[in-house]
Design an enzyme around this catalytic site. Structure first.
Site, PDB file in Angstrom:
ATOM      1  CD  GLU A 119      -3.012  -1.148   0.206  1.00 31.97           C
ATOM      2  OE1 GLU A 119      -3.015  -0.238  -0.652  1.00 31.97           O
ATOM      3  OE2 GLU A 119      -3.837  -2.077   0.219  1.00 31.97           O
ATOM      4  CG  HIS A 142      -4.666  -0.287   5.290  1.00 29.59           C
ATOM      5  ND1 HIS A 142      -6.039  -0.216   5.235  1.00 29.59           N
ATOM      6  CD2 HIS A 142      -4.330  -1.496   4.763  1.00 29.59           C
ATOM      7  CE1 HIS A 142      -6.506  -1.328   4.698  1.00 29.59           C
ATOM      8  NE2 HIS A 142      -5.493  -2.130   4.405  1.00 29.59           N
ATOM      9  CG  HIS A 144      -7.621  -5.520   7.167  1.00 28.18           C
ATOM     10  ND1 HIS A 144      -6.996  -6.653   6.677  1.00 28.18           N
ATOM     11  CD2 HIS A 144      -7.291  -4.525   6.306  1.00 28.18           C
ATOM     12  CE1 HIS A 144      -6.306  -6.356   5.575  1.00 28.18           C
ATOM     13  NE2 HIS A 144      -6.457  -5.061   5.341  1.00 28.18           N
ATOM     14  CG  HIS A 214      -9.138  -3.231   1.756  1.00 32.65           C
ATOM     15  ND1 HIS A 214      -8.249  -2.856   0.769  1.00 32.65           N
ATOM     16  CD2 HIS A 214      -8.360  -3.756   2.734  1.00 32.65           C
ATOM     17  CE1 HIS A 214      -7.016  -3.157   1.124  1.00 32.65           C
ATOM     18  NE2 HIS A 214      -7.061  -3.703   2.322  1.00 32.65           N
TER      19      HIS A 214
HETATM   20  P1  13P Z   1       1.119  -5.517   3.001  1.00 33.05           P
HETATM   21  O1  13P Z   1       1.506  -6.803   3.702  1.00 33.05           O
HETATM   22  O2  13P Z   1       1.738  -5.390   1.641  1.00 33.05           O
HETATM   23  O3  13P Z   1       1.402  -4.317   3.890  1.00 33.05           O
HETATM   24  O4  13P Z   1      -0.447  -5.553   2.724  1.00 33.05           O
HETATM   25  C1  13P Z   1      -1.398  -5.682   3.737  1.00 33.05           C
HETATM   26  C2  13P Z   1      -2.719  -5.067   3.397  1.00 33.05           C
HETATM   27  O5  13P Z   1      -3.537  -4.901   4.287  1.00 33.05           O
HETATM   28  C3  13P Z   1      -2.996  -4.662   2.001  1.00 33.05           C
HETATM   29  O6  13P Z   1      -4.136  -3.867   1.919  1.00 33.05           O
HETATM   30 ZN    ZN Z   2      -5.527  -4.111   3.661  1.00 35.93          ZN
END
Ligand code: 13P
Ligand code: ZN
Length: 269
Positions: A119, A142, A144, A214
């Site tokens: 990302e 970022h 989840h 996402h």
């Molecule tokens: P990376 O392991 O490349 O940081 O990706 C994790 C992710 O959440 C992608 O959206």
């Molecule tokens: Zn992600």
């Protein structure tokens, strides 16, 4: 062991905060496998010795040109690296990169050649935007978060400010500590420049945005504060889910109560 963090307590403190947050993300169930990423703009901690450090990678492309990042340095979670590992060993599961003078490429300089997160286009585009606008924000996250992502699976919550307003109304502190609400970004491919462009298009109005189906992307002065903004939003989502599980639609604070709180805490309208 030789590390860029040695004898640099201010820089080490920022990376240690990222490690602490990574542990919380894992504990919350928001960081399955390699899920989520963190970047920190660490340029203010860079000294001549760091500026002279040789590259330990090839020249790598960002995928987009970001003029305000020329000569900047970032700590980045490694792609495919786990938050639960980063929590204990941040410099084995992340790396420091230097943006080159063409503003479109970078090299890794420390401690190990750990490839940055997929990302990176979104993270670096956001840092470019923040510098361009004179923002004091230095960290981007970022992650989840389960209940917030679940909400993004219903079209009702994908209209501007519907989810944000509902979440604010679940408990007064959410607006106090996430005063700009939750922006919504329609689904885009993870890691794409299109997702990066969509993310920066919302940052004038929001500190936290939802990437549909996402996860969320948050910015703040440091990584702990970015985490706190997501945490209060997801707490509200949990209250909403708990009420629904008890079989009713939660009432939410009234408009009058929200207005009173907004004025008392001197928050944006
Ligand atoms: P990376 O392991 O490349 O940081 O990706 C994790 C992710 O959440 C992608 O959206
Ligand atoms: Zn992600």
């Amino acid at each position: 062991m030789e590390s860029i963090l040695n004898n640099r307590p201010a820089l080490a403190a920022e990376v240690e905060k990222a490690a602490e947050v990574a542990g919380y993300l894992w504990q919350k169930g928001w960081a399955e496998r390699n899920g989520g990423n963190i970047t920190l703009n660490i340029t203010e901690f860079v000294d001549d010795e760091i500026r002279n450090m040789p590259a330990i990678s090839n020249v790598l492309s960002i995928g987009t040109c970001l003029p305000y990042l020329k000569g900047c340095y970032f700590y980045c979670k490694g792609t495919q690296k786990r938050m639960r590992d980063l929590a204990r060993r941040p410099m084995e599961n992340g790396a420091v990169i230097r943006i080159l003078d063409d503003c479109a490429s970078y090299v890794i300089i420390a401690d190990q050649p750990v490839m940055p997160t997929s990302e990176l286009p979104s993270h670096l585009s956001v840092h470019n935007y923040l510098i361009e606008h004179g923002s004091p924000y230095k960290a981007s996250l970022h992650t989840h978060p389960i209940e917030l992502i679940a909400m993004s699976h219903h079209p009702r919550f994908l209209k501007d400010d519907v989810a944000g307003t509902l979440l604010w109304s679940m408990i007064p502190e959410t607006k106090a500590f996430c005063p700009r609400g939750l922006g919504i970004i329609p689904y885009e491919l993870p890691g794409s420049v299109k997702l990066a462009d969509a993310t920066i298009s919302k940052l004038a109005d929001y500190d936290v945005v939802m990437w549909e189906k996402h996860g969320v992307f948050a910015v703040d002065t440091d990584i702990m504060s970015a985490f706190d903004q997501v945490d209060v939003l997801n707490k509200s989502a949990l209250i909403y889910v708990a009420a629904k599980n008890m079989g009713f639609e939660p009432e939410g604070m009234t408009e009058t109560q929200m207005k009173e709180m907004t004025e008392a805490f001197n928050l944006p309208k």
